[in-house]
Design a protein around this motif. Structure first.
Motif, PDB file in Angstrom:
ATOM      1  N   HIS A  40     -58.449 -57.306 -13.734  1.00 56.23           N
ATOM      2  CA  HIS A  40     -57.707 -58.565 -13.675  1.00 56.23           C
ATOM      3  C   HIS A  40     -58.407 -59.632 -14.517  1.00 56.23           C
ATOM      4  N   ARG A  41     -57.628 -60.293 -15.356  1.00 57.43           N
ATOM      5  CA  ARG A  41     -58.162 -61.385 -16.173  1.00 57.43           C
ATOM      6  C   ARG A  41     -57.623 -62.732 -15.722  1.00 57.43           C
ATOM      7  N   SER A  42     -56.711 -62.693 -14.756  1.00 56.30           N
ATOM      8  CA  SER A  42     -56.139 -63.929 -14.224  1.00 56.30           C
ATOM      9  C   SER A  42     -55.706 -63.671 -12.784  1.00 56.30           C
ATOM     10  N   LEU A  43     -55.510 -64.750 -12.069  1.00 54.31           N
ATOM     11  CA  LEU A  43     -55.038 -64.618 -10.691  1.00 54.31           C
ATOM     12  C   LEU A  43     -53.644 -63.992 -10.667  1.00 54.31           C
ATOM     13  N   GLU A  44     -52.831 -64.299 -11.660  1.00 52.34           N
ATOM     14  CA  GLU A  44     -51.496 -63.719 -11.721  1.00 52.34           C
ATOM     15  C   GLU A  44     -51.567 -62.194 -11.833  1.00 52.34           C
ATOM     16  N   GLU A  45     -52.507 -61.669 -12.633  1.00 50.75           N
ATOM     17  CA  GLU A  45     -52.675 -60.225 -12.751  1.00 50.75           C
ATOM     18  C   GLU A  45     -53.160 -59.624 -11.431  1.00 50.75           C
ATOM     19  N   ARG A  46     -54.055 -60.304 -10.752  1.00 53.57           N
ATOM     20  CA  ARG A  46     -54.553 -59.803  -9.464  1.00 53.57           C
ATOM     21  C   ARG A  46     -53.427 -59.798  -8.435  1.00 53.57           C
ATOM     22  N   LEU A  47     -52.611 -60.837  -8.428  1.00 55.45           N
ATOM     23  CA  LEU A  47     -51.476 -60.894  -7.506  1.00 55.45           C
ATOM     24  C   LEU A  47     -50.479 -59.771  -7.799  1.00 55.45           C
ATOM     25  N   ALA A  48     -50.229 -59.494  -9.075  1.00 58.66           N
ATOM     26  CA  ALA A  48     -49.308 -58.411  -9.448  1.00 58.66           C
ATOM     27  C   ALA A  48     -49.854 -57.066  -8.983  1.00 58.66           C
ATOM     28  N   ALA A  49     -51.148 -56.856  -9.112  1.00 53.70           N
ATOM     29  CA  ALA A  49     -51.754 -55.606  -8.652  1.00 53.70           C
ATOM     30  C   ALA A  49     -51.646 -55.490  -7.127  1.00 53.70           C
ATOM     31  N   ALA A  50     -51.838 -56.593  -6.431  1.00 53.57           N
ATOM     32  CA  ALA A  50     -51.708 -56.583  -4.964  1.00 53.57           C
ATOM     33  C   ALA A  50     -50.276 -56.268  -4.556  1.00 53.57           C
TER      34      ALA A  50
END
Length: 115
Positions: A40-50
């Motif tokens: 994850h390079r951004s919170l948006e990417e981490r949220l998408a993975a979650a």
């Protein structure tokens, strides 16, 4: 096994999953059967993975760690770890996974608590 514990003790405890930094990202230390998730390079990417994790029928809320990995640092929760918190106090801290990941210890604690 964890899903079963969540089901068996739903009347006794509230469960959450805290999604942290990806342990086996495809652009890092990947494993052959992992989902296609980059670090994850951004919170948006981490949220998408979650959200991808949520598709696996997780029967509890999924919380997401901050990009500065505050939960990992506070709870030594990398790559995975089980905790029981009662009235704001940590009463059970499992060992780090995967070798120390023992859901049956959580089951035993909850059985004694609810006994």
């Amino acid at each position: 096994m964890v899903k079963r514990i969540m089901s068996d003790f739903a009347a006794v405890a509230d469960f959450v999953v805290v999604y942290v930094a990806e342990v086996h990202p495809t652009d890092g230390w990947a494993m052959s059967k992992n989902a296609d998730i980059r670090q994850h390079r951004s919170l948006e990417e981490r949220l998408a993975a979650a959200e991808m994790l949520a598709l696996h029928d997780i029967p509890c809320p999924i919380l997401v760690d901050t990009m500065d990995n505050a939960a990992v640092r506070a709870y030594a929760a990398m790559p995975d770890r089980l905790y029981i918190v009662l009235d704001g106090v940590c009463v059970y801290q499992g060992r780090p996974g995967p070798g120390g990941y023992h859901p049956e210890e959580v089951r035993d604690w909850l059985q004694k608590f609810s006994g």
